[in-house]
Design a protein around this motif. Structure first.
Motif, PDB file in Angstrom:
ATOM      1  N   VAL A  82      -3.732   4.712   0.999  1.00 47.54           N
ATOM      2  CA  VAL A  82      -4.330   5.629   0.208  1.00 47.54           C
ATOM      3  C   VAL A  82      -4.303   5.242  -1.238  1.00 47.54           C
ATOM      4  O   VAL A  82      -4.911   5.695  -2.064  1.00 47.54           O
ATOM      5  N   GLY A  83      -3.696   3.825  -1.287  1.00 48.28           N
ATOM      6  CA  GLY A  83      -3.562   3.233  -2.791  1.00 48.28           C
ATOM      7  C   GLY A  83      -2.620   2.149  -2.796  1.00 48.28           C
ATOM      8  O   GLY A  83      -2.402   1.701  -1.567  1.00 48.28           O
ATOM      9  N   SER A  84      -2.507   1.490  -3.764  1.00 47.60           N
ATOM     10  CA  SER A  84      -1.486   0.506  -4.014  1.00 47.60           C
ATOM     11  C   SER A  84      -0.552   0.664  -5.163  1.00 47.60           C
ATOM     12  O   SER A  84      -0.610   1.401  -6.010  1.00 47.60           O
ATOM     13  N   MET A  85       0.717   0.293  -4.719  1.00 49.99           N
ATOM     14  CA  MET A  85       1.932   0.256  -5.763  1.00 49.99           C
ATOM     15  C   MET A  85       2.107  -1.119  -6.035  1.00 49.99           C
ATOM     16  O   MET A  85       2.590  -2.044  -5.098  1.00 49.99           O
ATOM     17  N   ILE A  86       2.280  -1.763  -7.159  1.00 46.04           N
ATOM     18  CA  ILE A  86       2.684  -3.004  -7.635  1.00 46.04           C
ATOM     19  C   ILE A  86       3.738  -2.991  -8.689  1.00 46.04           C
ATOM     20  O   ILE A  86       3.458  -2.324  -9.678  1.00 46.04           O
ATOM     21  N   VAL A  87       4.718  -3.647  -8.820  1.00 46.10           N
ATOM     22  CA  VAL A  87       5.570  -4.075  -9.742  1.00 46.10           C
ATOM     23  C   VAL A  87       5.627  -5.318 -10.222  1.00 46.10           C
ATOM     24  O   VAL A  87       6.112  -6.371  -9.535  1.00 46.10           O
ATOM     25  N   LEU A  88       4.985  -5.586 -11.378  1.00 47.53           N
ATOM     26  CA  LEU A  88       4.874  -6.851 -11.978  1.00 47.53           C
ATOM     27  C   LEU A  88       5.709  -7.011 -13.149  1.00 47.53           C
ATOM     28  O   LEU A  88       5.761  -6.269 -13.926  1.00 47.53           O
ATOM     29  N   ASP A  89       6.407  -8.204 -13.136  1.00 54.80           N
ATOM     30  CA  ASP A  89       7.424  -8.647 -13.994  1.00 54.80           C
ATOM     31  C   ASP A  89       6.808  -9.345 -15.184  1.00 54.80           C
ATOM     32  O   ASP A  89       6.716 -10.529 -15.371  1.00 54.80           O
ATOM     33  N   SER A  90       6.648  -8.612 -16.202  1.00 54.79           N
ATOM     34  CA  SER A  90       5.796  -9.146 -17.351  1.00 54.79           C
ATOM     35  C   SER A  90       6.129  -8.117 -18.466  1.00 54.79           C
ATOM     36  O   SER A  90       6.324  -6.924 -18.601  1.00 54.79           O
ATOM     37  N   ASP A  91       6.595  -8.757 -19.800  1.00 54.30           N
ATOM     38  CA  ASP A  91       6.710  -8.267 -21.111  1.00 54.30           C
ATOM     39  C   ASP A  91       5.597  -7.858 -21.951  1.00 54.30           C
ATOM     40  O   ASP A  91       5.404  -7.253 -22.869  1.00 54.30           O
ATOM     41  N   ASP A  92       4.407  -8.405 -21.233  1.00 60.49           N
ATOM     42  CA  ASP A  92       3.041  -8.418 -21.780  1.00 60.49           C
ATOM     43  C   ASP A  92       2.135  -7.554 -21.276  1.00 60.49           C
ATOM     44  O   ASP A  92       1.624  -8.050 -20.189  1.00 60.49           O
ATOM     45  N   ARG A  93       1.912  -6.384 -22.021  1.00 66.32           N
ATOM     46  CA  ARG A  93       0.976  -5.504 -21.418  1.00 66.32           C
ATOM     47  C   ARG A  93      -0.395  -6.174 -21.062  1.00 66.32           C
ATOM     48  O   ARG A  93      -1.259  -5.800 -20.087  1.00 66.32           O
ATOM     49  N   ALA A  94      -0.893  -6.947 -22.004  1.00 64.03           N
ATOM     50  CA  ALA A  94      -2.213  -7.688 -21.826  1.00 64.03           C
ATOM     51  C   ALA A  94      -2.308  -8.319 -20.630  1.00 64.03           C
ATOM     52  O   ALA A  94      -3.246  -8.458 -19.879  1.00 64.03           O
ATOM     53  N   GLU A  95      -1.003  -9.045 -20.234  1.00 59.78           N
ATOM     54  CA  GLU A  95      -1.140 -10.030 -18.994  1.00 59.78           C
ATOM     55  C   GLU A  95      -1.131  -8.904 -17.746  1.00 59.78           C
ATOM     56  O   GLU A  95      -1.774  -9.252 -16.770  1.00 59.78           O
ATOM     57  N   VAL A  96      -0.624  -7.649 -17.887  1.00 62.96           N
ATOM     58  CA  VAL A  96      -0.513  -6.764 -16.817  1.00 62.96           C
ATOM     59  C   VAL A  96      -2.144  -6.305 -16.445  1.00 62.96           C
ATOM     60  O   VAL A  96      -2.574  -6.202 -15.380  1.00 62.96           O
ATOM     61  N   ASP A  97      -2.469  -5.946 -17.784  1.00 60.71           N
ATOM     62  CA  ASP A  97      -3.943  -5.587 -17.556  1.00 60.71           C
ATOM     63  C   ASP A  97      -5.032  -6.599 -17.103  1.00 60.71           C
ATOM     64  O   ASP A  97      -5.730  -6.334 -16.483  1.00 60.71           O
ATOM     65  N   ALA A  98      -4.606  -7.766 -17.547  1.00 57.97           N
ATOM     66  CA  ALA A  98      -5.535  -8.803 -17.080  1.00 57.97           C
ATOM     67  C   ALA A  98      -5.330  -9.039 -15.595  1.00 57.97           C
ATOM     68  O   ALA A  98      -6.262  -9.448 -14.795  1.00 57.97           O
ATOM     69  N   PHE A  99      -4.094  -8.889 -15.099  1.00 57.86           N
ATOM     70  CA  PHE A  99      -3.713  -9.076 -13.585  1.00 57.86           C
ATOM     71  C   PHE A  99      -4.504  -8.101 -13.060  1.00 57.86           C
ATOM     72  O   PHE A  99      -5.064  -8.077 -11.763  1.00 57.86           O
ATOM     73  N   ILE A 100      -4.461  -6.649 -13.315  1.00 54.62           N
ATOM     74  CA  ILE A 100      -5.238  -5.644 -12.654  1.00 54.62           C
ATOM     75  C   ILE A 100      -6.556  -5.912 -12.553  1.00 54.62           C
ATOM     76  O   ILE A 100      -7.337  -5.740 -11.670  1.00 54.62           O
ATOM     77  N   ASP A 101      -7.376  -6.171 -14.012  1.00 50.65           N
ATOM     78  CA  ASP A 101      -8.471  -6.430 -13.975  1.00 50.65           C
ATOM     79  C   ASP A 101      -9.165  -7.663 -13.038  1.00 50.65           C
ATOM     80  O   ASP A 101     -10.290  -7.285 -12.495  1.00 50.65           O
ATOM     81  N   ALA A 102      -8.310  -8.492 -12.673  1.00 52.59           N
ATOM     82  CA  ALA A 102      -8.886  -9.504 -11.906  1.00 52.59           C
ATOM     83  C   ALA A 102      -8.566  -9.240 -10.374  1.00 52.59           C
ATOM     84  O   ALA A 102      -8.980 -10.272  -9.561  1.00 52.59           O
ATOM     85  N   ASP A 103      -7.984  -8.208 -10.097  1.00 53.77           N
ATOM     86  CA  ASP A 103      -7.579  -7.998  -8.571  1.00 53.77           C
ATOM     87  C   ASP A 103      -8.828  -7.436  -7.964  1.00 53.77           C
ATOM     88  O   ASP A 103      -9.688  -6.826  -8.485  1.00 53.77           O
ATOM     89  N   PRO A 126       0.773  -1.100  -0.120  1.00 54.05           N
ATOM     90  CA  PRO A 126       0.099   0.137   0.027  1.00 54.05           C
ATOM     91  C   PRO A 126       0.716   1.479   0.128  1.00 54.05           C
ATOM     92  O   PRO A 126       1.904   1.400   0.497  1.00 54.05           O
ATOM     93  N   MET A 127       0.527   2.308  -0.577  1.00 54.47           N
ATOM     94  CA  MET A 127       0.853   3.640  -0.557  1.00 54.47           C
ATOM     95  C   MET A 127       0.054   4.388   0.538  1.00 54.47           C
ATOM     96  O   MET A 127      -1.070   3.999   0.952  1.00 54.47           O
ATOM     97  N   LEU A 128       0.778   5.227   1.541  1.00 56.72           N
ATOM     98  CA  LEU A 128       0.358   5.519   2.593  1.00 56.72           C
ATOM     99  C   LEU A 128       0.169   7.031   2.557  1.00 56.72           C
ATOM    100  O   LEU A 128       0.985   7.851   2.034  1.00 56.72           O
ATOM    101  N   ALA A 129      -0.679   7.599   3.380  1.00 53.80           N
ATOM    102  CA  ALA A 129      -0.823   9.114   3.637  1.00 53.80           C
ATOM    103  C   ALA A 129       0.358   9.681   4.462  1.00 53.80           C
ATOM    104  O   ALA A 129       1.062   8.629   4.918  1.00 53.80           O
ATOM    105  N   GLU A 130       0.406  10.870   4.353  1.00 50.48           N
ATOM    106  CA  GLU A 130       1.619  11.501   5.328  1.00 50.48           C
ATOM    107  C   GLU A 130       1.738  10.847   6.578  1.00 50.48           C
ATOM    108  O   GLU A 130       2.762  10.920   7.261  1.00 50.48           O
TER     109      GLU A 130
END
Length: 98
Positions: free
Chosen positions: A50-71, A40-44
């Motif tokens: 206040v949000g989320s930060m994820i680094v996903l190791d993928s060369d495939d943007r469609a895979e990244v979008d599917a990962f986000i959509d399924a969250d 999570p990203m945090l308030a001061e």
């Protein structure tokens, strides 16, 4: 090429985040082999999510979008905005990679 996902929560959605968190963590666990970082990203105040930060190791943007959509956070309507950007690793875990 990894992708950085920055998702900001809708205002006033703390209870929704808490409700969806177990399913979100299960989702991350299912994709752990591709996660370079997530949390999570945090308030001061240093404690309020206040949000989320994820680094996903993928060369495939469609895979990244599917990962986000399924969250569960996405499916549950937690996020106000989601931004995805390709990311080049130069330093990772204290070591230079590029």
């Amino acid at each position: 090429m990894p992708h950085v996902i920055v998702a900001l929560d809708k205002p006033g959605s703390a209870s929704l985040r808490t409700e969806l968190r177990p399913a979100h963590l299960e989702h991350l666990t299912r994709h752990a082999a591709k996660l370079l970082a997530a949390g999570p990203m945090l308030a001061e105040d240093g404690t309020t999510p206040v949000g989320s930060m994820i680094v996903l190791d993928s060369d495939d943007r469609a895979e990244v979008d599917a990962f986000i959509d399924a969250d569960p956070y996405t499916k549950g309507g937690l996020f106000e905005t989601v931004t995805v950007r390709p990311w080049r690793k130069v330093f990772l875990a204290g070591a230079r990679t590029g």
